[in-house]
Design an enzyme around this catalytic site. Structure first.
Site, PDB file in Angstrom:
ATOM      1  N   SER A  64      10.627  87.619  26.007  1.00 57.74           N
ATOM      2  CA  SER A  64       9.796  86.435  25.771  1.00 57.74           C
ATOM      3  C   SER A  64      10.375  85.166  26.400  1.00 57.74           C
ATOM      4  O   SER A  64      10.495  85.072  27.607  1.00 57.74           O
ATOM      5  CB  SER A  64       9.590  86.275  24.263  1.00 57.74           C
TER       6      SER A  64
ATOM      7  N   ASP B 125       4.983  81.074  28.234  1.00 61.89           N
ATOM      8  CA  ASP B 125       6.362  81.551  28.134  1.00 61.89           C
ATOM      9  C   ASP B 125       6.520  82.792  29.006  1.00 61.89           C
ATOM     10  O   ASP B 125       5.575  83.206  29.694  1.00 61.89           O
ATOM     11  CB  ASP B 125       6.748  81.822  26.672  1.00 61.89           C
TER      12      ASP B 125
ATOM     13  N   ASP C  51       2.539  85.291  25.888  1.00 62.39           N
ATOM     14  CA  ASP C  51       1.794  85.280  24.621  1.00 62.39           C
ATOM     15  C   ASP C  51       1.803  83.911  23.947  1.00 62.39           C
ATOM     16  O   ASP C  51       1.218  83.737  22.883  1.00 62.39           O
ATOM     17  CB  ASP C  51       2.293  86.379  23.660  1.00 62.39           C
TER      18      ASP C  51
END
Length: 454
Positions: free
Chosen positions: A101, A246, A250
């Site tokens: 992430s 990011d 998401d």
């Protein structure tokens, strides 16, 4: 206490803590747990972000799945929400996203999604861990013609582009977009392969920055965790809006035309107002976490919208939405879930909904974001002994200090105390109208907690 999975899958330093051997075991155990009730060879999708370790982890994951007897569709670089969408669209048995992430490039991670395109619940992650450590892993080996096969399906990215075209192309055509320009920061991550295609097909003029991934520049002073460059770019290029994703796509944060941040709470306020006016805000409710700004609660109150809060984590927001039939929820960090479209946070979807709200109201980004006044927030960490993480709840002096502060705020501020899930820390968060005052009070309360529990 779980051994491998944290609050968002497994996330560790790639090729040391997250070794190919560990990934192989996670794959075999995961394939077994997620498909044990099926009567066919399971099909599992694998997507990843742009980290240099991505293909290494992908290879180990693929080997684990094939060894179990699962068939694999390798999607290559693809945003997390695209993988979630395709899992449902093609009725796969499960999927996995290889990503860390918003973390720096040396980290990587593994996130499982069920056949419904949702992050799997804690209980299933615990079951996967049990299988990994039970010695049963060697039994889960396919032989002869039961061995799985893999295929490269990078073409499926076009299905995700079509998803946006199908849902928004016709609607957005009715608005005047001639002088409307959006700046997009793809964080040198997974959205870099698809953002341009989606915005082109929807006829939204755009300028893209940080879309040249080289394996090590993902989230490097860019994207939703580093908005400085985007703010400067928006102002210098006179853009109407700035969008930052990011690493795995998401999350979405935004920047108005003056370079001011529009965080996840403000995005929820903007979207809930838009949804309510269109008559599509289910059960007239918006869901957020306990870390959301007090301003979001005040906004909901003054706009006659129900406001529900959950534990920190987008999975808990989703659980609440599914349980009670809500369709909009999210986190301050920019994880926004709109269940009418996708059962996971989707940065590109969030940005399109935000743009739609601007166009339908014929308003600037600063005008639509003024719907919510954000209260100053201060977060101070108190270092304590791990075994004393919950003791603050029963300490009379700490409780009295919290009660005294809350009485003082009388509805125009709040105190939130939360034990860290990963470190020996108590997080003291205070909101109020005066930032200097709340900083002083948060520091004082953290010091008291350290003295009593440290």
């Amino acid at each position: 206490m779980r051994k491998y999975f944290g609050t968002d899958g497994i996330r560790r330093i790639a090729n040391t803590e997250l070794s190919p051997e560990l990934v192989y075991k996670v794959a075999k155990a995961g394939a077994y747990v997620l498909s044990k009730h099926t009567d066919h060879a399971p099909t599992i999708l694998i997507g990843r972000d742009t980290r240099i370790s991505g293909t290494l982890i992908e290879s180990a994951m693929t080997a684990g799945f094939l060894s179990y007897g699962a068939n694999v569709k390798i999607l290559d670089v693809m945003p997390t929400p695209a993988v979630a969408y395709l899992t449902r669209r093609f009725k796969a048995d499960a999927s996995v996203v290889i990503s860390a992430s918003h973390n720096t490039f040396e980290f990587n991670g593994v996130k499982y999604f069920s056949n419904k395109g949702m992050k799997i619940p804690d209980e299933l992650e615990e079951e996967i861990e049990e299988v990994m450590d039970s010695g049963k892993i060697d039994e889960l080996t396919a032989v002869n013609d039961k061995i799985g096969v893999s295929e490269i399906r990078t073409d499926l990215l076009d299905e995700y582009v079509y998803f946006f075209r199908k849902n928004f192309e016709e609607e957005l055509e009715q608005y005047d977009k001639e002088n409307f320009v959006v700046a997009i920061d793809t964080a040198n991550g997974a959205t870099s392969v698809v953002a341009d295609k989606i915005f082109k097909v929807l006829g939204i003029k755009h300028k893209i920055i940080n879309d040249n991934p080289n394996g090590v520049n993902i989230n490097d002073n860019c994207g939703s965790t580093h908005l400085e460059g985007l703010k400067k770019f928006v102002v210098e290029n006179k853009c109407n809006l700035g969008i930052a994703y990011d690493g795995d796509g998401d999350r979405c944060l935004a920047v108005d035309e003056n370079g001011n941040e529009i965080d996840g709470d403000k995005i929820l306020a903007i979207l809930s107002k838009s949804f309510k006016e269109k008559g599509i805000l289910k059960n007239n409710t918006v869901v957020a976490t306990v870390m959301s700004n007090l301003g979001l609660n005040k906004y909901a109150e003054s706009n006659d919208i129900n406001f529900v809060q959950t534990k920190v984590g987008d999975r808990y927001v989703l659980e609440e939405m599914l349980k009670n039939g809500y369709n909009l929820g999210g986190e301050q960090s920019g994880h926004v879930i709109c269940l009418d479209y996708n059962p996971t946070g989707d940065g590109i979807l969030t940005s399109i909904l935000l743009i739609r709200a601007m166009l339908e109201q014929n308003a600037t980004a600063s005008e639509i974001s003024s719907v919510m006044k954000a209260y100053p927030q201060v977060l101070v960490n108190a270092k304590i002994k791990n075994e004393k993480k919950d003791d603050y709840k029963n300490d009379e002096e700490i409780k009295a200090e919290i009660e005294k502060l809350e009485k003082e705020f009388s509805g125009n501020g709040r105190v939130l105390i939360r034990a860290s899930g990963t470190e020996p820390l108590i997080r003291v968060m205070i909101e109020g109208e005066n930032s200097e005052y709340i900083k002083e009070k948060a520091t004082k309360l953290a010091k008291l907690i350290e003295e009593k529990l440290g």
